[in-house]
Scaffold this motif. Sequence first.
Motif, PDB file in Angstrom:
ATOM      1  N   THR A 307       0.820  -1.213   0.000  1.00 42.16           N
ATOM      2  CA  THR A 307       0.000   0.000   0.000  1.00 42.16           C
ATOM      3  C   THR A 307       0.856   1.267   0.000  1.00 42.16           C
ATOM      4  O   THR A 307       0.485   2.277  -0.603  1.00 42.16           O
ATOM      5  CB  THR A 307      -0.944   0.010   1.212  1.00 42.16           C
ATOM      6  OG1 THR A 307      -0.170  -0.084   2.413  1.00 42.16           O
ATOM      7  CG2 THR A 307      -1.913  -1.157   1.150  1.00 42.16           C
ATOM      8  N   ASP A 308       1.987   1.224   0.696  1.00 46.80           N
ATOM      9  CA  ASP A 308       2.845   2.409   0.755  1.00 46.80           C
ATOM     10  C   ASP A 308       3.381   2.767  -0.629  1.00 46.80           C
ATOM     11  O   ASP A 308       3.403   3.941  -1.017  1.00 46.80           O
ATOM     12  CB  ASP A 308       4.008   2.180   1.726  1.00 46.80           C
ATOM     13  CG  ASP A 308       3.552   2.121   3.172  1.00 46.80           C
ATOM     14  OD1 ASP A 308       2.457   2.649   3.468  1.00 46.80           O
ATOM     15  OD2 ASP A 308       4.275   1.544   4.008  1.00 46.80           O
ATOM     16  N   ALA A 311       0.468   4.155  -2.761  1.00 45.07           N
ATOM     17  CA  ALA A 311       0.087   5.512  -2.357  1.00 45.07           C
ATOM     18  C   ALA A 311       1.100   6.530  -2.861  1.00 45.07           C
ATOM     19  O   ALA A 311       0.736   7.619  -3.308  1.00 45.07           O
ATOM     20  CB  ALA A 311      -0.029   5.582  -0.837  1.00 45.07           C
ATOM     21  N   GLY A 317      -3.786   4.314  -1.474  1.00 46.75           N
ATOM     22  CA  GLY A 317      -3.059   3.409  -0.590  1.00 46.75           C
ATOM     23  C   GLY A 317      -3.767   2.077  -0.478  1.00 46.75           C
ATOM     24  O   GLY A 317      -3.565   1.160  -1.272  1.00 46.75           O
TER      25      GLY A 317
END
Length: 394
Positions: A307-308, A311, A317
């Motif tokens: 997700t990082d 994002a 994210g």
Amino acid sequence: MRALGVAWALHAALALILCFVPLFDTLGFERAFAAGLLTALTAPAVALSMLARARARRGPSLLQVAARALIQNLALLTPHLLAGLVVELVNQPCDQQEGLLFLILVAGGNAAFGTALGIFAGALLPRRRWAGVAVALILAGFIAAALHRVYAEPQIFVYSAPFGFWPGSLYDEELSVGAALWAFRGYTLALAFTLVLLARAFTDGALHPSIIPRPLTLATAALTALVTWGAHSSGGKLGFDLDRGSVQDALSLRLETEHFIIYADPSIPHTQVPRLMADHELRWAQLKRFFGVAPEGRITSFVYRDTDQKARLMGAGRTQIARPWAQEIHIHGFEVPHGVLKHELAHIFAGALAEPPFKVPARFGIFVNIGVVEGVAVAADWPVQELTVHGWTR
């Protein structure tokens, strides 16, 4: 001044109205964003008004007018600060430091650029009406550029000098002030300072001359212009000027199947590569059978590490998304079978039945019916679990 009085009334009214709007009521990003949108319009108007008044009275120098206009435009954010703090005193308080930073960087940055834009237009076009038209056209150009970028590029976030920062996904509620926003506002300040310094070259004799010699002002403007250009050129590395190439460079493992072009993060385990490719083709076959039609050409699938990374590169994210008009999906994780792959692909297949420009159910092509959009995808996905979709709903 009438413009300043109207600006105070508008900001006070908006600050009060937002107190009764969920998410926008507290001192956080949403309130800062709304205040920033209004500031993008009022800041140039206040600057133009103060410049016209200074001309009429043969008042202070242009640099002094710009400084005073900036102070006034920053002061206009006071109602938003006070209203947000009051709401948080009544309700459960949020992170006030984070909210104050958003107000300064988002709305405050808009105030700085709007002030500089008004001063620059007013110096170049002494007639206030024509200067106002020029400002309106420039702001419209920034809006058009932002909308085109969101439509054409994978990124769903927007960094705009006059209108601030929009993170994209409304589902990712945990927003924080990141390095990219700091870098972008540094670039904005450099751009604003350059505009004000250049404006002095067009100043007529109606204003007092500045104590700073004009050659020194122009030399400083040239220096700040170089800094501005350098920051703009480094926007990709700094995180506020990314595009499709930025995503493809990071997801450098390019895979091709019969119906897909897959860009995956190279950290994917070697054993997962053929399984991921097979999972895509399986979902394509299932959805083809469900819809009875298939999109023309290959679908582009971007598979992020986590997700990082997602994002940072494209704005969403935890939210995994599809862009039907571009025939591309953005998902994260290397697990197979992938939890949301079929759901996101369903949006692409449904797009084959919808009309441009977004290829989703929408009235007049613009007002999206999100219930139908997500309902079709859920029906097409229909995961095999202990309970059916109807069961989970009940």
